[in-house]
Enzyme design. Structure first.
Site, mmCIF file in Angstrom:
data_model
loop_
_atom_site.group_PDB
_atom_site.id
_atom_site.type_symbol
_atom_site.label_atom_id
_atom_site.label_comp_id
_atom_site.label_asym_id
_atom_site.label_seq_id
_atom_site.Cartn_x
_atom_site.Cartn_y
_atom_site.Cartn_z
ATOM 1 N N ARG A 83 0.855 -1.191 0.000
ATOM 2 C CA ARG A 83 0.000 0.000 0.000
ATOM 3 C C ARG A 83 0.891 1.241 0.000
ATOM 4 N NH1 ARG A 83 -2.220 3.240 4.734
ATOM 5 N NH2 ARG A 83 -3.863 4.504 3.823
ATOM 6 N N HIS A 127 -2.755 11.001 0.728
ATOM 7 C CA HIS A 127 -2.230 10.794 2.077
ATOM 8 C C HIS A 127 -1.602 12.124 2.510
ATOM 9 C CE1 HIS A 127 -0.825 7.446 4.986
ATOM 10 N NE2 HIS A 127 -0.495 8.590 5.564
ATOM 11 N N GLU A 172 -7.348 8.662 6.278
ATOM 12 C CA GLU A 172 -7.607 9.324 7.561
ATOM 13 C C GLU A 172 -8.106 10.759 7.456
ATOM 14 O OE1 GLU A 172 -4.094 8.932 9.946
ATOM 15 O OE2 GLU A 172 -4.325 6.769 10.139
ATOM 16 N N ASN A 301 -7.331 1.990 10.092
ATOM 17 C CA ASN A 301 -6.020 2.200 10.704
ATOM 18 C C ASN A 301 -6.206 2.256 12.201
ATOM 19 O OD1 ASN A 301 -5.149 2.502 8.094
ATOM 20 N ND2 ASN A 301 -4.541 4.650 8.284
ATOM 21 N N TYR A 303 -4.214 2.267 16.071
ATOM 22 C CA TYR A 303 -2.986 2.377 16.873
ATOM 23 C C TYR A 303 -3.241 2.220 18.363
ATOM 24 C CZ TYR A 303 -0.641 3.695 12.607
ATOM 25 O OH TYR A 303 -0.124 3.657 11.338
ATOM 26 N N GLU A 367 -3.460 0.045 8.178
ATOM 27 C CA GLU A 367 -2.287 0.407 8.979
ATOM 28 C C GLU A 367 -2.463 -0.107 10.404
ATOM 29 O OE1 GLU A 367 -1.261 4.599 9.264
ATOM 30 O OE2 GLU A 367 -1.565 4.875 7.113
HETATM 31 C C1 PNW Z 1 -1.261 7.656 10.792
HETATM 32 N N1 PNW Z 1 -3.695 10.330 16.187
HETATM 33 O O1 PNW Z 1 -1.393 8.907 11.383
HETATM 34 C C2 PNW Z 1 -0.835 7.964 9.359
HETATM 35 O O2 PNW Z 1 -1.701 7.423 8.387
HETATM 36 C C3 PNW Z 1 0.587 7.640 9.053
HETATM 37 O O3 PNW Z 1 1.015 8.413 7.953
HETATM 38 C C4 PNW Z 1 1.431 7.827 10.284
HETATM 39 O O4 PNW Z 1 2.806 7.712 10.005
HETATM 40 C C5 PNW Z 1 0.971 6.791 11.298
HETATM 41 O O5 PNW Z 1 -0.401 6.888 11.557
HETATM 42 C C6 PNW Z 1 1.719 6.861 12.619
HETATM 43 O O6 PNW Z 1 1.477 8.077 13.270
HETATM 44 C C7 PNW Z 1 -1.972 9.166 12.602
HETATM 45 O O7 PNW Z 1 -3.326 11.402 16.733
HETATM 46 C C8 PNW Z 1 -1.587 10.337 13.231
HETATM 47 O O8 PNW Z 1 -4.589 9.617 16.730
HETATM 48 C C9 PNW Z 1 -2.155 10.716 14.410
HETATM 49 C C10 PNW Z 1 -3.139 9.925 14.982
HETATM 50 C C11 PNW Z 1 -3.549 8.752 14.354
HETATM 51 C C12 PNW Z 1 -2.955 8.382 13.161
#
Ligand code: PNW
Length: 461
Positions: A83, A127, A172, A301, A303, A367
């Protein structure tokens, strides 16, 4: 191995898709070559104080000049999908007008190189690198940007759709709108809540317009979708105030996107919350039909997850402006180098929740990954058991969500290699592959080897 053993992973089917992900501005470099014009990120990086250490993407991982080597690296990981994103200011400098053949040629070569290695290209059209000229004309808060995005998408689609099956419009939109136009923590760095809400609607409209036109033009099998970053929002306690805070946070981060995309209307409670803040979504006649395009695959995505309280530390339910308090509360769990709490259970809950609330929408994890304080040895090798453990528990979380009925069909690790982590610059490393920025030498970390072996095992190789 001492890490990476969750047996739930072995319930994933052999047909499950495995990939790694990157984005254009984070890896390409070559910021002024072959006719590329500045994006909002080039400008933001040049604004003092915005990016850690004054870093920028001028060179990044120099992927623009090392693409064949990087595709070989992707191949060595045993993934079936890569991707990547296309840089709008390369393909259509300034954001309007004819295609720039020299900029487009890079993606043409990339797609051919991937296919020659048996890797499926998965294109993200946007992006975050909006051409600066479009920002100067109003950016995403301006309705016209949605139409410009659809035009640009068609330029890329016309050139690559004979070989590319999987298309994601936006990465996002929450980050583009809220971090870019409200919190100012990302480009273009504005701090205007009303502008951010206008951006939300015009991003969604751009997604709908582009999807409509691409699907109409398709002559080969294609899959269209959008990628949302989401977390599982829960109340800190069972109190009414905390449950309301979780509802508001979930509304503004998740349902404000998914409801119009899938159900064709904005959530009523979110519209009411916004009205209380004096903001209306700028919907025009017909917009909601355009936004509700069939979604072949929803990109997720993930995290971390969040707990919310509706009262501040003193117990007040309203802030100085008379608005309800939305406070995130820590779980008290271990964190990554981003200070993001590690909560694989939230991943399972989120995916199961989407499966219940939006049935019939297949998902792919576009992601998931983590930054840790990697220590490379003299050879550039990183023994990153912390990252392996993160990947292991989160891939297992996906497998558990599938058992609960979530239709998740693939998983892409963020990221192929260490890269420009936006406002954090090069300090935060998310790669499966270590990059020595002084020499541009790439070295797979132990997590990359674990990922390769895991994919091989699940695929039955
Ligand atoms: C994503 N938050 O960004 C992006 O899609 C990527 O480009 C980035 O490198 C990756 O996550 C890691 O940060 C985010 O604040 C940035 O919750 C901020 C947040 C979530 C995703």
């Amino acid at each position: 191995p001492t890490v990476g053993l969750d047996p739930a992973i072995d319930t994933l089917p052999a047909s499950f898709r495995w990939g790694v992900a990157t984005s254009a501005y984070q890896i390409e470099g070559a910021h002024d070559e072959d006719g590329r014009t500045p994006s909002i990120w080039d400008t933001y990086c040049r604004t003092p104080g915005m990016v850690h250490d004054g870093d920028n993407g001028d060179v990044a991982c120099d992927h623009y000049h090392r693409m064949p080597e990087d595709v070989a690296l992707i191949g060595s990981l045993g993934v079936d999908t890569y991707r990547f994103s296309v840089a709008w200011p390369r393909v259509q400098p300034g954001g309007r007008g004819p295609v720039n053949p020299a900029g487009l040629a890079f993606y043409d070569r990339l797609v051919d190189e991937l296919l020659a290695k048996g890797i499926d290209p998965w294109v993200t059209l946007y992006h975050w690198d909006l051409p600066q000229e479009l920002e100067d004309a109003g950016g995403w808060p301006a309705r016209d940007t949605a139409y410009r995005f659809a035009d640009y998408s068609m330029l890329v689609f016309d050139a690559l759709s004979d070989r590319v099956r999987d298309w994601t419009t936006l990465n996002e939109p929450w980050c583009s709108a809220m971090l870019g136009y409200y919190e100012g923590r990302q480009a273009p760095g504005r701090q205007d809540f009303g502008a951010a809400i206008h951006a939300v609607h015009h991003l969604l409209l751009g997604h709908g317009l582009a999807t409509q036109r691409m699907r109409e033009a398709a002559t080969t099998p294609t899959q269209f979708g959008i990628t949302l970053n989401m977390s599982h929002s829960s109340p800190a306690t069972d109190s009414e105030a905390d449950r309301e805070a979780a509802r508001r946070a979930d509304g503004l981060s998740r349902r404000i996107y998914l409801d119009p995309l899938v159900k064709g209307h904005y959530p009523e409670d979110v519209v009411a919350d916004l009205a209380r803040r004096g903001v209306a979504i700028p919907v025009q006649d017909g917009d909601l039909e355009v936004i509700r395009q069939p979604i072949d695959v929803l990109g997720v995505n993930y995290y971390s997850s969040h707990k919310f309280s509706g009262v501040d530390e003193q117990g007040n339910a309203e802030d100085a402006d008379g608005l309800p308090v939305d406070r995130t509360v820590r779980f008290g769990l271990p964190v990554t180098a981003m200070d993001w709490e590690i909560i694989p259970e939230g991943f399972t809950e989120l995916l199961a929740q989407i499966g219940r609330e939006y049935p019939g929408v297949p998902m792919v994890i576009t992601e998931n990954g983590a930054a840790f304080d990697d220590e490379a040895d003299d050879t550039g090798f990183v023994q990153d058991d912390d990252r392996t453990a993160y990947l292991d528990s989160h891939i297992a979380a996906v497998a558990k969500a599938r058992e609960l009925g979530a239709d998740v069909r693939g998983y892409f690790a963020w990221s192929l290699m260490d890269n420009f982590e936006w406002s954090y610059g090069y300090e935060k490393r998310f790669g499966l592959v270590h990059v020595d920025y002084a020499t541009q030498v790439r070295t797979p970390k132990s997590s990359a080897l674990w990922y390769r072996d895991t994919i091989r095992r699940v695929k039955g190789g």
